[in-house]
Design a protein around this motif. Structure first.
Motif, PDB file in Angstrom:
ATOM      1  N   LYS A 190      10.225 -29.307  -9.876  1.00 41.81           N
ATOM      2  CA  LYS A 190      10.470 -29.241  -8.529  1.00 41.81           C
ATOM      3  C   LYS A 190      11.799 -28.102  -8.571  1.00 41.81           C
ATOM      4  O   LYS A 190      11.672 -26.990  -7.749  1.00 41.81           O
ATOM      5  N   LEU A 191      12.658 -28.217  -9.412  1.00 44.82           N
ATOM      6  CA  LEU A 191      13.715 -27.327  -9.491  1.00 44.82           C
ATOM      7  C   LEU A 191      13.051 -25.896  -9.894  1.00 44.82           C
ATOM      8  O   LEU A 191      13.506 -24.759  -9.125  1.00 44.82           O
ATOM      9  N   VAL A 192      12.552 -25.685 -10.930  1.00 43.29           N
ATOM     10  CA  VAL A 192      11.824 -24.659 -11.272  1.00 43.29           C
ATOM     11  C   VAL A 192      10.812 -24.033  -9.982  1.00 43.29           C
ATOM     12  O   VAL A 192      11.053 -22.746  -9.631  1.00 43.29           O
ATOM     13  N   ASN A 193      10.006 -24.995  -9.533  1.00 43.48           N
ATOM     14  CA  ASN A 193       9.032 -24.099  -8.379  1.00 43.48           C
ATOM     15  C   ASN A 193      10.002 -23.524  -7.040  1.00 43.48           C
ATOM     16  O   ASN A 193       9.624 -22.824  -6.460  1.00 43.48           O
ATOM     17  N   ASP A 194      11.049 -24.677  -6.781  1.00 40.71           N
ATOM     18  CA  ASP A 194      11.776 -24.387  -5.514  1.00 40.71           C
ATOM     19  C   ASP A 194      12.684 -23.227  -5.759  1.00 40.71           C
ATOM     20  O   ASP A 194      12.764 -22.602  -4.829  1.00 40.71           O
ATOM     21  N   TYR A 195      13.258 -22.759  -6.819  1.00 41.39           N
ATOM     22  CA  TYR A 195      14.108 -21.671  -7.181  1.00 41.39           C
ATOM     23  C   TYR A 195      13.943 -20.604  -7.996  1.00 41.39           C
ATOM     24  O   TYR A 195      14.381 -19.582  -7.774  1.00 41.39           O
ATOM     25  N   ALA A 196      13.050 -20.691  -9.204  1.00 39.06           N
ATOM     26  CA  ALA A 196      12.859 -19.937 -10.297  1.00 39.06           C
ATOM     27  C   ALA A 196      11.955 -18.888 -10.230  1.00 39.06           C
ATOM     28  O   ALA A 196      12.022 -17.664 -10.536  1.00 39.06           O
ATOM     29  N   VAL A 197      10.778 -19.224  -9.293  1.00 42.23           N
ATOM     30  CA  VAL A 197       9.633 -18.532  -9.386  1.00 42.23           C
ATOM     31  C   VAL A 197       9.245 -17.453  -8.625  1.00 42.23           C
ATOM     32  O   VAL A 197       9.023 -16.380  -8.650  1.00 42.23           O
ATOM     33  N   LYS A 198       9.440 -17.776  -7.322  1.00 36.29           N
ATOM     34  CA  LYS A 198       9.011 -17.005  -5.899  1.00 36.29           C
ATOM     35  C   LYS A 198       9.875 -15.880  -5.712  1.00 36.29           C
ATOM     36  O   LYS A 198      11.332 -15.872  -5.940  1.00 36.29           O
ATOM     37  N   VAL A 199       9.356 -14.686  -5.498  1.00 35.70           N
ATOM     38  CA  VAL A 199       9.989 -13.461  -4.926  1.00 35.70           C
ATOM     39  C   VAL A 199       9.837 -13.067  -3.509  1.00 35.70           C
ATOM     40  O   VAL A 199       8.685 -13.286  -2.992  1.00 35.70           O
ATOM     41  N   ASP A 200      10.959 -12.958  -2.855  1.00 33.69           N
ATOM     42  CA  ASP A 200      10.761 -12.395  -1.341  1.00 33.69           C
ATOM     43  C   ASP A 200      10.368 -11.018  -1.617  1.00 33.69           C
ATOM     44  O   ASP A 200      11.105  -9.961  -1.947  1.00 33.69           O
ATOM     45  N   PRO A 201       9.345 -10.928  -1.255  1.00 36.26           N
ATOM     46  CA  PRO A 201       8.523  -9.473  -1.133  1.00 36.26           C
ATOM     47  C   PRO A 201       9.421  -8.248  -0.549  1.00 36.26           C
ATOM     48  O   PRO A 201       9.542  -7.181  -1.032  1.00 36.26           O
ATOM     49  N   ALA A 202       9.974  -8.658   0.661  1.00 36.95           N
ATOM     50  CA  ALA A 202      10.794  -7.388   1.229  1.00 36.95           C
ATOM     51  C   ALA A 202      11.912  -7.181   0.570  1.00 36.95           C
ATOM     52  O   ALA A 202      12.379  -5.887   0.382  1.00 36.95           O
ATOM     53  N   LEU A 203      12.810  -8.137   0.023  1.00 39.93           N
ATOM     54  CA  LEU A 203      13.998  -7.977  -0.698  1.00 39.93           C
ATOM     55  C   LEU A 203      13.522  -7.060  -2.116  1.00 39.93           C
ATOM     56  O   LEU A 203      14.092  -6.193  -2.672  1.00 39.93           O
ATOM     57  N   HIS A 204      12.444  -7.649  -2.641  1.00 37.16           N
ATOM     58  CA  HIS A 204      11.912  -6.959  -3.981  1.00 37.16           C
ATOM     59  C   HIS A 204      11.647  -5.602  -3.626  1.00 37.16           C
ATOM     60  O   HIS A 204      12.100  -4.706  -4.406  1.00 37.16           O
ATOM     61  N   GLU A 205      11.072  -5.261  -2.548  1.00 33.05           N
ATOM     62  CA  GLU A 205      10.740  -3.976  -1.996  1.00 33.05           C
ATOM     63  C   GLU A 205      12.015  -3.061  -2.038  1.00 33.05           C
ATOM     64  O   GLU A 205      12.075  -1.964  -2.337  1.00 33.05           O
ATOM     65  N   GLU A 206      12.738  -3.692  -1.412  1.00 34.44           N
ATOM     66  CA  GLU A 206      14.087  -2.866  -1.151  1.00 34.44           C
ATOM     67  C   GLU A 206      14.901  -2.688  -2.541  1.00 34.44           C
ATOM     68  O   GLU A 206      15.329  -1.444  -2.791  1.00 34.44           O
ATOM     69  N   VAL A 207      14.892  -3.489  -3.302  1.00 38.67           N
ATOM     70  CA  VAL A 207      15.638  -3.399  -4.645  1.00 38.67           C
ATOM     71  C   VAL A 207      14.880  -2.288  -5.470  1.00 38.67           C
ATOM     72  O   VAL A 207      15.551  -1.287  -6.085  1.00 38.67           O
ATOM     73  N   LEU A 208      13.547  -2.271  -5.626  1.00 41.38           N
ATOM     74  CA  LEU A 208      12.702  -1.278  -6.460  1.00 41.38           C
ATOM     75  C   LEU A 208      12.955   0.087  -5.474  1.00 41.38           C
ATOM     76  O   LEU A 208      13.326   1.094  -6.158  1.00 41.38           O
ATOM     77  N   ARG A 209      13.203   0.096  -4.105  1.00 43.48           N
ATOM     78  CA  ARG A 209      13.629   1.449  -3.493  1.00 43.48           C
ATOM     79  C   ARG A 209      15.020   2.064  -3.866  1.00 43.48           C
ATOM     80  O   ARG A 209      15.012   3.172  -4.174  1.00 43.48           O
ATOM     81  N   ARG A 210      15.932   1.077  -4.014  1.00 40.88           N
ATOM     82  CA  ARG A 210      17.034   1.427  -4.171  1.00 40.88           C
ATOM     83  C   ARG A 210      17.359   2.082  -5.729  1.00 40.88           C
ATOM     84  O   ARG A 210      18.262   2.913  -6.029  1.00 40.88           O
ATOM     85  N   TYR A 211      16.961   1.181  -6.518  1.00 38.62           N
ATOM     86  CA  TYR A 211      16.938   1.466  -8.203  1.00 38.62           C
ATOM     87  C   TYR A 211      16.268   2.910  -8.294  1.00 38.62           C
ATOM     88  O   TYR A 211      16.839   3.810  -8.957  1.00 38.62           O
ATOM     89  N   ALA A 212      15.224   3.376  -7.401  1.00 34.56           N
ATOM     90  CA  ALA A 212      14.411   4.546  -7.728  1.00 34.56           C
ATOM     91  C   ALA A 212      15.532   5.865  -7.271  1.00 34.56           C
ATOM     92  O   ALA A 212      15.198   6.842  -7.756  1.00 34.56           O
ATOM     93  N   THR A 213      16.432   5.659  -6.578  1.00 34.11           N
ATOM     94  CA  THR A 213      17.368   6.632  -6.289  1.00 34.11           C
ATOM     95  C   THR A 213      18.517   6.796  -7.148  1.00 34.11           C
ATOM     96  O   THR A 213      18.947   7.921  -7.126  1.00 34.11           O
ATOM     97  N   LEU A 214      18.181   5.824  -8.131  1.00 36.71           N
ATOM     98  CA  LEU A 214      19.552   6.212  -9.075  1.00 36.71           C
ATOM     99  C   LEU A 214      18.845   7.079 -10.429  1.00 36.71           C
ATOM    100  O   LEU A 214      17.802   6.980 -10.726  1.00 36.71           O
ATOM    101  N   ASP A 215      19.787   7.612 -10.996  1.00 37.86           N
ATOM    102  CA  ASP A 215      19.219   8.404 -11.991  1.00 37.86           C
ATOM    103  C   ASP A 215      19.203   7.502 -13.356  1.00 37.86           C
ATOM    104  O   ASP A 215      20.274   7.682 -14.287  1.00 37.86           O
TER     105      ASP A 215
END
Ligand code: ZN
Length: 672
Positions: free
Chosen positions: A598-623
């Motif tokens: 329950k602990l693993v399924n509730d917290y460890a696995v799932k990714v919020d797609p919008a936040l994920h996309e935002e992180v990837l986009r912001r990383y891409a601007t860094l050198d």
């Protein structure tokens, strides 16, 4: 086992603080494709005794002598291809600004970095951006004497083999394929030839004794091939496969043996040489046990067929070498922690029944890398824990090391890459991290390794494997929580390890930011979190975010459309760390598999797609280059008139291509 290999930004250390001396040292070597090449400093080398310096020099020579082995293990055409590419590179006198030439140069640099035609991390084949016509024209321009032809091979025959190896995407497409019907025939590496996965499995099932309590590491030092319809092992040893390289390794190990620090070290180097001479894996076990027990020698090394990640069936060891010496001052820190293991355990915020009445601190040391070789070069780990044989680890323990100068090089080279400015919420937090993240991050690793994994106990009768597929995630979570909890303990200031009781806040901020956001950069869009350490970090960060909601201890806030972690109450966060630790320890101690799921399924696995996309986009601007590795320093001995070494100097001036060409020229026993 390798620890926490930094692939993208060193997953953890993102900046460096006042605790590390400011350095006038040039860490950056060069960038190409998705790679950044750095150099590392070897602080303390000049303070070694002449005997120790000499030993480092001999062991470094032994490390270079195995380079060809890893190239050949990675793919059967790699050595010939390397010779051909280098010949072209050295002969080329055309336009060095042409697109074809620049693409060729990048390709060669990638091949050097991968120790062959496949990417060191993804093991996908490199895609050349130069034309086949360009390549063929360059080969035709080479004098006949410079063609690396195999015995009896014509130029046309060589090109029939090598052209598809470079240009046909379907030929040798992946070095290590874990995801196929037959992982052996679909992997391009050179650890097996002419055999299927079923044949490999049948072969080893036939020679393994399931009742053997001290089994050798089957397949560790051999290639499995089919000869006259029969499956046979070709062993790597002095008179077998790779014999010419092993002879050179033995030569330098013999030199090193003569300047060993003590009899114990001298004895296990002798055993290692016996193993290389005969290929007898019992000798390797004997060596590994003696090596594990040597905690006195300052100069230390790994040299052999060690990690098996490159074999889809996890048996054959990739050749590698680490030459290093103890960082005595930093090891004092791990010593202090391990000496106080009982103090910490008695104060762990878990139910008293789950604490260990008597703790044995694991002795871990901090080392300074002096030379990286084989599979550990140019890309390398920041920590290692060896030997790998399970029964040796259980009966004789293992050596766990943190490679501090490599960690430091990553951190220093990351300075000014804009990461903190992009992801850390405000200047005040950034400044605190600037000052304390380096030391608290190291300390977190020390506490995790020395105390966390060894803490706690199971209730009588509880199966240690009760957490099944979530076993490693829960275990890493437990070790991280233990480390986070005590990182904030005033005891560390009392012990003189930290100079500010608030230092821990730097690591807390980074840990939660990483677990909630920045580590998502390592995940492909649409995928979930899989790797155990990454699951552990997300589990902790998300649990704390959720349980800290009411008190607003931690929040995710938006500023100008960007998401940031905001920590309002660090004391409360520590309290939550203690609560979660208590629950995770209960799950482990009682074997409560359901609660774990329950602990693993509730917290460890799932990714919020919008936040994920935002992180990837912001990383891409860094050198920032996604992958990093190193050139080695050079050790240059000076001799007296009788030929005795009177000093060894360390030199950092060599560039990347320069070093690769020198190694190919002076240390290639398999291509001469
Ligand atoms: Zn761990």
């Amino acid at each position: 086992m390798k620890k926490a290999i930094p692939t993208l930004i060193l997953g953890t250390v993102i900046t460096i603080g006042a605790q590390a001396a400011p350095k006038d040292f040039n860490y950056n070597v060069e960038r190409f494709a998705d790679i950044e090449v750095l150099r590392y400093e070897v602080p303390g080398f000049d303070n070694l005794s002449l005997r120790q310096k000499t030993m480092v020099y001999y062991l470094a020579e032994a490390a270079h002598m195995g380079r060809d082995i890893i190239w050949d293990q990675h793919g059967k055409h790699n050595l010939q291809l390397r010779q051909l590419l280098e010949a072209i590179y050295l002969n080329y006198d055309g336009d060095k600004t042409s697109a074809d030439y620049l693409a060729f140069e990048t390709y060669l640099k990638q091949v050097w970095f991968g120790n062959g035609i496949h990417h060191h991390y993804s093991t996908e084949k490199f895609v050349p951006a130069f034309s086949q016509d360009f390549f063929v024209a360059q080969v035709n321009a080479l004098p006949q004497a410079q063609l690396p032809l195999l015995d009896g091979q014509s130029k046309a025959q060589m090109m029939d083999v090598l052209v598809p190896v470079i240009f046909d995407p379907t030929v040798m497409a992946k070095g290590v394929n874990q995801d196929a019907e037959d992982v052996i025939t679909s992997s391009a590496n050179n650890l097996y030839e002419g055999v299927t996965q079923a044949e490999v499995e049948a072969y080893f099932a036939g020679i393994k004794d399931p009742n053997d309590k001290t089994p050798i590491s089957f397949g560790l030092n051999s290639k499995l091939v089919k000869r006259d319809g029969k499956v046979v092992e070709e062993h790597y040893h002095l008179n077998g496969l790779y014999g010419e390289a092993i002879a050179k390794i033995i030569y330098w190990l013999t030199m090193a043996k003569d300047v060993a620090e003590n009899d114990a070290q001298r004895n296990y180097i002798t055993t290692l040489i016996d193993y290389y001479t005969t290929g007898d894996l019992r000798k390797f076990d004997e060596y590994s046990i003696a090596w594990t027990q040597d905690l006195d020698s300052e100069v230390d090394f790994v040299n052999g067929f060690i990690e098996s990640y490159g074999d889809p069936l996890g048996m054959t060891g990739a050749w590698e070498s680490y030459v290093n010496f103890k960082n005595v001052e930093a090891s004092h820190r791990t010593q202090l922690i391990s000496d106080n293991a009982q103090w910490f355990e008695d104060r762990s915020p878990v139910d008293a029944r789950f604490r260990k009445p008597v703790v044995k601190g694991v002795s871990a040391k901090v080392i300074t890398a002096a030379t990286l070789g084989g599979d550990a070069f140019p890309a390398t780990a920041i920590g290692i824990n060896l030997p790998n044989a399970n029964w040796i680890r259980a009966e004789h323990g293992s050596k766990s090391v943190t490679i501090e100068n490599i960690t430091e090089a990553y951190a220093m080279a990351s300075k000014g890459n804009g990461f903190n400015e992009e992801f850390v919420i405000d200047e005040k937090t950034r400044q605190h991290m600037e000052k304390y993240l380096y030391i608290t991050d190291m300390l977190h690793t020390d506490l995790h390794e020395c105390l966390g994994h060894g803490s706690g106990q199971l209730l009588p009768g509880v199966d240690p494997d009760a957490m099944k597929e979530h076993g490693s995630t829960l275990e890493e979570t437990r070790a991280d929580l233990y480390a986070l909890y005590f990182l904030a303990d005033p005891k560390l200031v009392e012990l003189g390890i930290l100079d500010n009781p608030e230092a821990y806040k730097a690591e807390y901020y980074k840990f939660i930011m990483n677990g909630l956001m920045t580590q998502l950069n390592r995940i492909e869009p649409g995928k979930n979190v899989e790797e155990a350490h990454m699951r552990d970090r997300q589990l902790i960060a998300k649990w704390i975010l959720e349980h800290g909601k009411k008190s607003k201890a931690v929040e995710l806030v938006k500023r100008k459309g960007k998401t940031y972690v905001k920590i309002n109450n660090y004391e409360k966060v520590r309290e939550l760390v203690g609560q979660l630790l208590s629950e995770v320890q209960r799950i482990k101690s009682e074997g409560d598999y359901e609660a774990c799921c329950k602990l693993v399924n509730d917290y460890a696995v799932k990714v919020d797609p919008a936040l994920h996309e935002e992180v990837l986009r912001r990383y891409a601007t860094l050198d920032m280059a996604p992958y990093r590795g190193f050139v080695n320093p050079r050790y240059i001995p000076t001799y007296d008139e009788k030929g005795n070494i009177i000093d060894v100097k360390v030199d950092y001036t060599e560039g990347y291509a320069e070093q690769m060409l020198r190694l190919s020229r002076d240390y290639s026993p398999l291509t001469k």
